[in-house]
Scaffold this active site. Structure first.
Site, mmCIF file in Angstrom:
data_model
loop_
_atom_site.group_PDB
_atom_site.id
_atom_site.type_symbol
_atom_site.label_atom_id
_atom_site.label_comp_id
_atom_site.label_asym_id
_atom_site.label_seq_id
_atom_site.Cartn_x
_atom_site.Cartn_y
_atom_site.Cartn_z
ATOM 1 C CB SER A 101 50.306 23.442 47.412
ATOM 2 O OG SER A 101 50.255 23.526 48.821
ATOM 3 C CE1 TYR A 142 44.983 21.748 47.560
ATOM 4 C CE2 TYR A 142 46.983 21.555 48.879
ATOM 5 C CZ TYR A 142 46.136 22.306 48.075
ATOM 6 O OH TYR A 142 46.452 23.623 47.796
HETATM 7 P P1 NAD Z 1 39.833 29.521 45.376
HETATM 8 O O1 NAD Z 1 38.805 28.590 45.911
HETATM 9 O O2 NAD Z 1 39.801 30.959 45.739
HETATM 10 O O3 NAD Z 1 39.878 29.438 43.775
HETATM 11 C C1 NAD Z 1 39.763 28.230 43.096
HETATM 12 C C2 NAD Z 1 39.410 28.521 41.662
HETATM 13 O O4 NAD Z 1 39.277 27.258 40.981
HETATM 14 C C3 NAD Z 1 38.062 29.238 41.512
HETATM 15 O O5 NAD Z 1 38.123 30.121 40.409
HETATM 16 C C4 NAD Z 1 37.092 28.095 41.212
HETATM 17 O O6 NAD Z 1 35.940 28.501 40.512
HETATM 18 C C5 NAD Z 1 37.994 27.220 40.362
HETATM 19 N N1 NAD Z 1 37.547 25.858 40.273
HETATM 20 C C6 NAD Z 1 37.245 24.976 41.257
HETATM 21 N N2 NAD Z 1 36.827 23.808 40.736
HETATM 22 C C7 NAD Z 1 36.869 23.955 39.384
HETATM 23 C C8 NAD Z 1 36.547 23.109 38.295
HETATM 24 N N3 NAD Z 1 36.087 21.873 38.470
HETATM 25 N N4 NAD Z 1 36.698 23.593 37.043
HETATM 26 C C9 NAD Z 1 37.136 24.862 36.824
HETATM 27 N N5 NAD Z 1 37.457 25.707 37.824
HETATM 28 C C10 NAD Z 1 37.309 25.246 39.076
HETATM 29 O O7 NAD Z 1 41.229 28.846 45.797
HETATM 30 P P2 NAD Z 1 42.727 29.370 45.773
HETATM 31 O O8 NAD Z 1 43.200 29.317 47.173
HETATM 32 O O9 NAD Z 1 42.873 30.626 45.006
HETATM 33 O O10 NAD Z 1 43.430 28.148 45.020
HETATM 34 C C11 NAD Z 1 43.971 28.253 43.720
HETATM 35 C C12 NAD Z 1 45.096 27.250 43.589
HETATM 36 O O11 NAD Z 1 46.128 27.556 44.523
HETATM 37 C C13 NAD Z 1 44.670 25.802 43.873
HETATM 38 O O12 NAD Z 1 45.309 24.933 42.972
HETATM 39 C C14 NAD Z 1 45.183 25.585 45.285
HETATM 40 O O13 NAD Z 1 45.442 24.238 45.558
HETATM 41 C C15 NAD Z 1 46.460 26.411 45.255
HETATM 42 N N6 NAD Z 1 46.965 26.769 46.566
HETATM 43 C C16 NAD Z 1 46.226 27.531 47.416
HETATM 44 C C17 NAD Z 1 46.765 27.865 48.654
HETATM 45 C C18 NAD Z 1 46.037 28.702 49.651
HETATM 46 O O14 NAD Z 1 46.503 28.818 50.784
HETATM 47 N N7 NAD Z 1 44.924 29.322 49.304
HETATM 48 C C19 NAD Z 1 48.037 27.416 49.004
HETATM 49 C C20 NAD Z 1 48.745 26.639 48.108
HETATM 50 C C21 NAD Z 1 48.206 26.335 46.884
#
Ligand code: NAD
Length: 260
Positions: free
Chosen positions: A142, A155
């Site tokens: 991130s 985080y």
């Molecule tokens: P999201 O909530 O849409 O997806 C998260 C995914 O992780 C889902 O498939 C969920 O089922 C899975 N998950 C959660 N807990 C779990 C567990 N214990 N075991 C297995 N799977 C699990 O979120 P996202 O925004 O797509 O985030 C995905 C990644 O991207 C994360 O690592 C997040 O930190 C990172 N990220 C997101 C953003 C943003 O703005 N959305 C920005 C930077 C980084």
């Protein structure tokens, strides 16, 4: 480009992981999905993306906070696909609170899911990648792997940690065909961020549209969300021959967030 390769994308039932899984499938990779929630929809979407290549899509329900379940998933992957060529460590959760109010169970869960899970999948995937002398590990960190924000101690700590893990993984494999890099998105409008928008709207008594503008305006100069498709394209580049010597980078796609 990736026909014959197999990718494991953790946390790929939603958001960024699902987008990256679809991009890899569209390049011909077989995909092992993981995560909670809408499994059948995710499987159908990824299969549709790879339909032209006749790819195989499967799913494992490992909870990424549990090392034993991660071990079971990696054993399943080996038995089902031979080995994992492309590992995308993407599963992640968020919790927002000041340090003195931060629930300790949430701290532990965020460190386990957002950081330690990548250590476990990497340690289990690396031997076969090293043997094949080809592999790609992509850690979805991130912009919070590069800079901090108040209220996000666990985080930010986990994401800085995964950037460090990325560098060490890259260095330990630097003379091989196995690369490891991190992707550092700014805001992406997924369920993880929608919750933060909704919470902001409620806390400030403003509309969701106004809260969205405020969220972007505080951090992201482009005033635009990065999309899962854009992140998928970056993942494809990291898997391409052109990225053979891209090793240990933390590549932000953040609308200028970290440039400030
Ligand atoms: P999201 O909530 O849409 O997806 C998260 C995914 O992780 C889902 O498939 C969920 O089922 C899975 N998950 C959660 N807990 C779990 C567990 N214990 N075991 C297995 N799977 C699990 O979120 P996202 O925004 O797509 O985030 C995905 C990644 O991207 C994360 O690592 C997040 O930190 C990172 N990220 C997101 C953003 C943003 O703005 N959305 C920005 C930077 C980084």
């Amino acid at each position: 480009m990736l026909k014959g390769k197999t990718a494991l994308v953790t946390g790929s039932t939603s958001g960024i992981g699902l987008g990256i899984a679809q991009s890899l499938a569209a390049q011909g990779a077989n995909v092992l999905l993981n995560g909670f929630g809408e499994v059948d929809t995710a499987k159908a979407q990824v299969a549709a993306a790879g339909q032209a290549h006749g790819i195989t899509v499967d799913y494992h329900d490992a909870d990424m906070s549990k090392p034993q379940e991660i071990e079971a998933m990696m054993a399943f992957a080996a038995q089902r696909f031979g080995h994992i060529d492309i590992l995308v460590n993407n599963a992640g959760i968020q919790h927002v609170a000041a340090i003195q109010d931060f629930p300790t169970a949430k701290w532990d869960a965020i460190l386990a899911i957002n950081l330690s899970s990548a250590f476990h999948t990497s340690r289990l995937a690396l031997p076969a990648m090293q043997k094949a002398n080809w592999g790609r590990i992509i850690n979805v960190a991130s912009v919070h792997g590069l800079v901090g924000s108040a209220q996000k101690s666990a985080y930010v700590a986990a994401k800085h940690g995964i950037v460090g893990l990325t560098k060490v993984t890259a260095l330990e494999n630097a003379t091989t065909g196995v690369t490891c890099n991190a992707i550092c998105p700014g805001w992406v409008l997924t369920p993880l961020v929608q919750k933060q928008v909704d919470d902001k709207a409620q806390a400030l008594g403003i509309s969701v549209e106004a809260a969205t503008e405020k969220l972007l305006g505080e951090k992201e100069p482009s005033m635009q969300f990065t999309t899962p498709e854009e992140l998928g394209a970056l993942a494809i580049f990291l898997c391409s021959p052109a990225a053979n010597n891209v090793r240990g980078v933390a590549w932000n796609m953040d609308g200028g967030w970290a440039a400030q």
